[in-house]
Write an enzyme that holds these catalytic residues in place. Structure first.
Site, PDB file in Angstrom:
ATOM      1  N   MET A  34       0.843  -1.203   0.000  1.00  0.00           N
ATOM      2  CA  MET A  34       0.000   0.000   0.000  1.00  0.00           C
ATOM      3  C   MET A  34       0.878   1.253   0.000  1.00  0.00           C
ATOM      4  O   MET A  34       0.410   2.342   0.336  1.00  0.00           O
ATOM      5  CB  MET A  34      -0.937  -0.011   1.201  1.00  0.00           C
ATOM      6  N   GLY A  35       2.152   1.091  -0.342  1.00  0.00           N
ATOM      7  CA  GLY A  35       3.031   2.263  -0.453  1.00  0.00           C
ATOM      8  C   GLY A  35       3.532   2.759   0.887  1.00  0.00           C
ATOM      9  O   GLY A  35       3.490   2.035   1.884  1.00  0.00           O
ATOM     10  N   HIS A  45       9.195  -3.425   3.253  1.00  0.00           N
ATOM     11  CA  HIS A  45       8.729  -3.619   1.870  1.00  0.00           C
ATOM     12  C   HIS A  45       9.910  -3.941   0.951  1.00  0.00           C
ATOM     13  O   HIS A  45       9.824  -4.810   0.084  1.00  0.00           O
ATOM     14  CB  HIS A  45       8.063  -2.345   1.338  1.00  0.00           C
ATOM     15  N   GLN A  63     -10.481  -2.351   2.153  1.00  0.00           N
ATOM     16  CA  GLN A  63      -9.996  -3.122   3.303  1.00  0.00           C
ATOM     17  C   GLN A  63      -9.927  -2.272   4.564  1.00  0.00           C
ATOM     18  O   GLN A  63      -9.538  -2.755   5.619  1.00  0.00           O
ATOM     19  CB  GLN A  63      -8.656  -3.782   3.003  1.00  0.00           C
ATOM     20  N   GLY A  74       4.574 -10.243   4.109  1.00  0.00           N
ATOM     21  CA  GLY A  74       5.399 -10.145   5.308  1.00  0.00           C
ATOM     22  C   GLY A  74       4.753 -10.864   6.485  1.00  0.00           C
ATOM     23  O   GLY A  74       3.523 -10.832   6.647  1.00  0.00           O
ATOM     24  N   ASP A 105       2.137  -9.108   8.918  1.00  0.00           N
ATOM     25  CA  ASP A 105       0.680  -9.269   8.802  1.00  0.00           C
ATOM     26  C   ASP A 105       0.395 -10.763   8.674  1.00  0.00           C
ATOM     27  O   ASP A 105      -0.082 -11.230   7.638  1.00  0.00           O
ATOM     28  CB  ASP A 105       0.167  -8.496   7.594  1.00  0.00           C
ATOM     29  N   VAL A 137      10.960  -7.075   9.333  1.00  0.00           N
ATOM     30  CA  VAL A 137      12.117  -6.175   9.432  1.00  0.00           C
ATOM     31  C   VAL A 137      11.805  -5.163  10.535  1.00  0.00           C
ATOM     32  O   VAL A 137      10.710  -4.576  10.569  1.00  0.00           O
ATOM     33  CB  VAL A 137      12.386  -5.469   8.089  1.00  0.00           C
ATOM     34  N   SER A 170       4.265   1.368   7.787  1.00  0.00           N
ATOM     35  CA  SER A 170       3.958   2.683   7.222  1.00  0.00           C
ATOM     36  C   SER A 170       3.295   3.563   8.279  1.00  0.00           C
ATOM     37  O   SER A 170       3.466   4.781   8.300  1.00  0.00           O
ATOM     38  CB  SER A 170       3.023   2.542   6.023  1.00  0.00           C
TER      39      SER A 170
HETATM   40  P1  AMP Z   1       1.426  -2.852   3.485  1.00  0.00           P
HETATM   41  O1  AMP Z   1       1.982  -1.829   2.546  1.00  0.00           O
HETATM   42  O2  AMP Z   1       1.456  -2.427   4.908  1.00  0.00           O
HETATM   43  O3  AMP Z   1       0.111  -3.400   3.025  1.00  0.00           O
HETATM   44  O4  AMP Z   1       2.446  -4.063   3.423  1.00  0.00           O
HETATM   45  C1  AMP Z   1       2.764  -4.701   2.215  1.00  0.00           C
HETATM   46  C2  AMP Z   1       3.494  -5.971   2.514  1.00  0.00           C
HETATM   47  O5  AMP Z   1       4.691  -5.664   3.216  1.00  0.00           O
HETATM   48  C3  AMP Z   1       2.678  -6.926   3.395  1.00  0.00           C
HETATM   49  O6  AMP Z   1       2.839  -8.246   2.942  1.00  0.00           O
HETATM   50  C4  AMP Z   1       3.288  -6.709   4.750  1.00  0.00           C
HETATM   51  O7  AMP Z   1       3.168  -7.833   5.600  1.00  0.00           O
HETATM   52  C5  AMP Z   1       4.749  -6.456   4.377  1.00  0.00           C
HETATM   53  N1  AMP Z   1       5.411  -5.752   5.466  1.00  0.00           N
HETATM   54  C6  AMP Z   1       4.965  -4.649   6.130  1.00  0.00           C
HETATM   55  N2  AMP Z   1       5.811  -4.310   7.121  1.00  0.00           N
HETATM   56  C7  AMP Z   1       6.813  -5.220   7.090  1.00  0.00           C
HETATM   57  C8  AMP Z   1       7.989  -5.421   7.866  1.00  0.00           C
HETATM   58  N3  AMP Z   1       8.301  -4.636   8.886  1.00  0.00           N
HETATM   59  N4  AMP Z   1       8.803  -6.460   7.551  1.00  0.00           N
HETATM   60  C9  AMP Z   1       8.488  -7.293   6.517  1.00  0.00           C
HETATM   61  N5  AMP Z   1       7.398  -7.157   5.737  1.00  0.00           N
HETATM   62  C10 AMP Z   1       6.563  -6.142   6.029  1.00  0.00           C
END
Ligand code: AMP
Length: 282
Positions: A30-31, A37, A61, A147, A150, A176, A186
């Site tokens: 989601m940027g 990411h 969502q 990741g 989630d 991470v 984010s």
């Molecule tokens: P989001 O942009 O928050 O929807 O995350 C996009 C993807 O990045 C999802 O699969 C998250 O689980 C993963 N993600 C978000 N934060 C982390 C992190 N700290 N370490 C690893 N993957 C992450």
């Protein structure tokens, strides 16, 4: 980097790629990109011939309109980050491109989307499942990267893929963290400096609970210690702190074997909702 805002040119580009043998990996986001990411993009690049990252703040969502409005957007910075690591392609559609009309379809995953996050975010995983289904249909990737941060989302997507026969290899990559243990997110951008100092509390509670369980402290005692600890942090509150079977996401009343057990938590620091988790066996 090839940047696509519309589905048709993206599909044409991917059709061109498929004329030669090679694997396509997808990294949906989601940027407001951060090192978490980027680790997914790098893993994808390492394991595939082609990497497509997507940035789309999926409105359906969000069960909370304020959360959607406050969700951080930083497309220019995201583009620089992706270019710096030579990401091959980016799909960043508008909401209208993805949802030209309100979707009628919804998803239910029984226990998997009702427990934990599902308790306070009704409809969230249905929205996730729909957007991931759309992305899988549009891009037909060989592999997709998510990741552990989630983890419940990963479980839902694994079930979705199984139920709908998506021929996609799903990868769940490690969390991470910042040097002080805070899981990168984010949403961390919305923490004030004082809140940012308190935010590692969730990781600290998880780590402390893991240590106590390994030393043989009963789970009920661990849980009450966690509740007492969070009450000592002004401005922080706990939504849930649970141990669950990592496969079924069934919440455990007692921990007899740490083998496949995950500790999961969600809570607030100020107005920012944070989630984190830890495998007991790691
Ligand atoms: P989001 O942009 O928050 O929807 O995350 C996009 C993807 O990045 C999802 O699969 C998250 O689980 C993963 N993600 C978000 N934060 C982390 C992190 N700290 N370490 C690893 N993957 C992450």
């Amino acid at each position: 980097m090839h940047i696509f805002k519309e589905i048709k040119p993206l599909r044409d580009y991917l059709a061109g790629i498929r004329k030669a043998p090679g694997r396509l990996g997808l990294v949906p986001t989601m940027g407001a990109l951060h090192a978490g990411h980027i680790s997914l993009v790098k893993a994808c690049q390492w394991e595939n011939d082609h990497t497509l990252c997507t940035i789309f703040v999926n409105p359906i969502q969000f069960n909370n309109q304020v959360d959607l409005e406050n969700y951080p957007v930083s497309l220019d910075e995201d583009l620089s980050l992706l270019k710096r690591i030579n990401c091959e392609a980016l799909f960043c559609p508008s909401a209208f491109e993805m949802y030209p009309s309100d979707p009628h379809i919804s998803f239910g995953f029984n226990h998997l989307d009702e427990t934990l996050e599902g308790q306070s975010r009704p409809g969230h995983f249905s929205g996730v499942a729909l957007v991931v289904s759309k992305l899988f249909h549009i891009t037909e990737p060989d592999a997709a990267y998510f990741g552990q941060k989630d983890y419940q989302q990963y479980c839902v997507i694994r079930q979705l893929s199984q139920d709908l026969n998506f021929p996609v290899e799903l990868r769940c990559m490690p969390i991470v963290r910042e040097p002080d243990g805070l899981a990168m997110s984010s949403r961390n951008r919305r923490l004030s400096p004082e809140e940012r100092e308190k935010a590692p509390i969730f990781y600290q509670l998880l780590s402390e609970a893991k240590r106590a369980i390994r030393e043989g402290t009963p789970w009920s005692e661990v849980k009450s210690d966690v509740k007492a600890s969070i009450e000592r942090v002004p401005g922080a509150s706990l939504e849930y702190f649970e141990a669950a079977d990592a496969r079924s996401l069934r919440v455990l009343d007692a921990i007899h074997d740490s083998g496949n057990v995950l500790l999961l938590t969600a809570g607030y620091v100020g107005r920012v909702r944070l989630i984190d988790n830890l495998f007991l066996a790691d």
